[in-house]
Design a protein around this motif. Structure first.
Motif, PDB file in Angstrom:
ATOM      1  N   ARG A 232       0.833  -1.206   0.000  1.00 57.12           N
ATOM      2  CA  ARG A 232       0.000   0.000   0.000  1.00 57.12           C
ATOM      3  C   ARG A 232       0.864   1.251   0.000  1.00 57.12           C
ATOM      4  N   ALA A 233       1.995   1.176   0.670  1.00 57.25           N
ATOM      5  CA  ALA A 233       2.896   2.331   0.734  1.00 57.25           C
ATOM      6  C   ALA A 233       3.440   2.644  -0.659  1.00 57.25           C
ATOM      7  N   THR A 234       3.604   3.935  -0.940  1.00 53.79           N
ATOM      8  CA  THR A 234       4.043   4.341  -2.274  1.00 53.79           C
ATOM      9  C   THR A 234       5.316   5.165  -2.279  1.00 53.79           C
ATOM     10  N   ASP A 235       5.720   5.696  -1.130  1.00 58.77           N
ATOM     11  CA  ASP A 235       6.888   6.566  -1.056  1.00 58.77           C
ATOM     12  C   ASP A 235       8.059   5.814  -0.430  1.00 58.77           C
ATOM     13  N   PRO A 236       9.161   5.636  -1.175  1.00 59.82           N
ATOM     14  CA  PRO A 236      10.296   4.882  -0.628  1.00 59.82           C
ATOM     15  C   PRO A 236      10.978   5.555   0.552  1.00 59.82           C
ATOM     16  N   ASN A 237      10.571   6.788   0.875  1.00 59.00           N
ATOM     17  CA  ASN A 237      11.149   7.493   2.026  1.00 59.00           C
ATOM     18  C   ASN A 237      10.196   7.561   3.216  1.00 59.00           C
ATOM     19  N   ASP A 238       9.009   6.995   3.052  1.00 57.36           N
ATOM     20  CA  ASP A 238       7.985   7.102   4.095  1.00 57.36           C
ATOM     21  C   ASP A 238       8.078   5.924   5.055  1.00 57.36           C
ATOM     22  N   VAL A 239       8.862   6.095   6.107  1.00 62.91           N
ATOM     23  CA  VAL A 239       9.067   5.012   7.063  1.00 62.91           C
ATOM     24  C   VAL A 239       7.788   4.710   7.828  1.00 62.91           C
ATOM     25  N   GLU A 240       7.034   5.735   8.192  1.00 60.44           N
ATOM     26  CA  GLU A 240       5.812   5.519   8.971  1.00 60.44           C
ATOM     27  C   GLU A 240       4.796   4.708   8.178  1.00 60.44           C
ATOM     28  N   ALA A 241       4.661   5.025   6.887  1.00 62.92           N
ATOM     29  CA  ALA A 241       3.743   4.254   6.052  1.00 62.92           C
ATOM     30  C   ALA A 241       4.199   2.809   5.959  1.00 62.92           C
ATOM     31  N   MET A 242       5.511   2.617   5.931  1.00 62.01           N
ATOM     32  CA  MET A 242       6.044   1.264   5.847  1.00 62.01           C
ATOM     33  C   MET A 242       5.721   0.463   7.092  1.00 62.01           C
ATOM     34  N   LEU A 243       5.805   1.094   8.245  1.00 62.49           N
ATOM     35  CA  LEU A 243       5.534   0.396   9.494  1.00 62.49           C
ATOM     36  C   LEU A 243       4.055   0.033   9.634  1.00 62.49           C
ATOM     37  N   SER A 244       3.185   0.742   8.915  1.00 68.21           N
ATOM     38  CA  SER A 244       1.757   0.426   8.959  1.00 68.21           C
ATOM     39  C   SER A 244       1.375  -0.677   7.979  1.00 68.21           C
ATOM     40  N   GLU A 245       2.316  -1.061   7.127  1.00 66.23           N
ATOM     41  CA  GLU A 245       2.057  -2.127   6.151  1.00 66.23           C
ATOM     42  C   GLU A 245       1.949  -3.483   6.854  1.00 66.23           C
ATOM     43  N   PRO A 246       1.133  -4.390   6.326  1.00 73.07           N
ATOM     44  CA  PRO A 246       1.196  -5.779   6.807  1.00 73.07           C
ATOM     45  C   PRO A 246       2.587  -6.345   6.529  1.00 73.07           C
ATOM     46  N   GLU A 247       3.059  -7.210   7.388  1.00 68.60           N
ATOM     47  CA  GLU A 247       4.417  -7.720   7.209  1.00 68.60           C
ATOM     48  C   GLU A 247       4.569  -8.477   5.892  1.00 68.60           C
TER      49      GLU A 247
END
Length: 371
Positions: A232-247
């Motif tokens: 779902r995350a789209t920005d390779p610099n968005d750490v917070e969005a990454m942490l909200s992703e399912p593993e």
């Protein structure tokens, strides 16, 4: 004597509240059933997509003598453009899934990256710009490449042309940097169903396209492709969005490899990395046309299905990216086998079984009851 007036008819407030409560209970009871029915229909459509892909792979093999493959990098032209490379196996089977006009629109002499003057660019920027010769083809959505249970966006992650995504990865087998389930010499090559090659230079891992005769374990015992989640995350610099992703959609950096690392050791190693890497997570599944390893056109059977992804430094050009199959379905995922059949594998499938059916020539014997 005055006429009697008829009694007033209507609901009392209490009766109305009771009716509303009963309706709410009925909706609460029916909603899960409706959702389950819809998901069953979506899963059936996903299964049909994979069957059509399997049929396309065999039709391709009937014409070419080998199954489709992906190219993992591209040659540089004098003007800095790319030539001959970075195409996925999805692109090559377009005529076999009734997409001949789209296939005709693809220029296979132009590699799918914005520029190749510096070889390192392919490691970090295999994007497809709006002005790229294949930009129009790349952004064309192919319905048969998308599982209807999957949710996705079409951002500029893979380039300004906004390449269209896909939900199905071809089986590249184990990482070449493993000895297999037990200790020994590293296998040094991919041993799956979808071949990988680097047009820039032949290497030891290069196996090229796979023929049916090379699948000595049997087509019905070898995985050809599997579902893979789109992040779902789209920005390779968005750490917070990454942490909200399912593993199941995150990619963890596994660092360097290790030539004698067994599959169980790889699994433990990747499983202990604590922080997902946004720079690589966002690319998986973002471009059906691209053969770049991080675009997720192929997977490697190392981690448990519906588990996390890992990536290896320096693995981009040889496709040595540990993308893991996963799905939005409950309890497992659809898997296409080399004979064209599609089976639903459960999350709890034993890892040794999963590793075995991912190889084309391992000599393993796997009973149908194990899957």
């Amino acid at each position: 004597m005055p006429p009697m007036r008829a009694g007033r008819r209507g609901f009392t407030l209490i009766e109305l509240l009771v009716v509303i409560a009963v309706v709410a209970v009925l909706i609460a009871l029916l909603l899960p059933a409706v959702q389950a029915a819809r998901e069953a229909a979506r899963r059936a459509q996903c299964t049909n997509n994979m069957k059509q892909i399997g049929l396309a792979m065999h039709n391709y093999a009937d014409v070419n003598g080998v199954f489709p493959m992906s190219t993992t990098s591209a040659l540089a032209a004098p003007n800095g453009a790319c030539q001959n490379g970075l195409f996925s196996w999805h692109a090559t089977i377009l005529p076999n899934i009734d997409q001949q006009p789209l296939y005709n629109a693809v220029n296979f002499a132009v590699g799918n990256a914005d520029q190749c003057s510096d070889p390192d660019v392919l490691l970090y920027a295999a994007t497809i710009g709006a002005a790229h010769p294949n930009g129009t083809a790349a952004r064309t959505v192919v319905g048969g490449y998308l599982c209807p249970s999957e949710s996705y966006q079409i951002p500029v992650t893979m380039g300004a042309s906004r390449p269209a995504p896909q939900s199905y990865s071809g089986n590249a087998g184990w990482t070449p940097d493993t000895s297999g389930p037990a200790a020994g010499e590293r296998i040094g090559r991919h041993n799956g169903f979808v071949g990988l090659a680097d047009p820039v230079g032949r290497a030891s891992w290069h196996v090229g396209p796979i023929s049916a005769a090379m699948v000595t374990d049997g087509l019905s015992q070898t995985v050809a492709a599997a579902e893979r989640r789109i992040p779902r995350a789209t920005d390779p610099n968005d750490v917070e969005a990454m942490l909200s992703e399912p593993e199941t959609t995150r990619s963890y950096c596994a660092g360097g490899s290790g030539s004698s690392r067994t599959l169980p050791a790889w699994q433990r190693y990747c499983g202990t990395v604590s922080f997902p890497d946004p720079a690589w997570t966002v690319f998986a599944g973002r471009a059906w046309i691209s053969g770049w390893g991080h675009a997720g056109g192929t997977f490697m059977a190392v981690m448990p299905i519906n588990g996390r992804n890992c990536h290896i430094y320096g693995g981009e050009s040889d496709g040595n990216i540990l993308v893991t199959p996963g799905s939005a379905h409950q309890g497992g995922l659809n898997v296409l086998f080399g004979d064209g059949s599609v089976r639903f594998l459960k999350d709890r499938i034993a890892l040794p079984v999963w590793w075995s059916i991912a190889t084309r020539d391992g000599g393993e014997v796997v009973g149908s009851d194990a899957m």
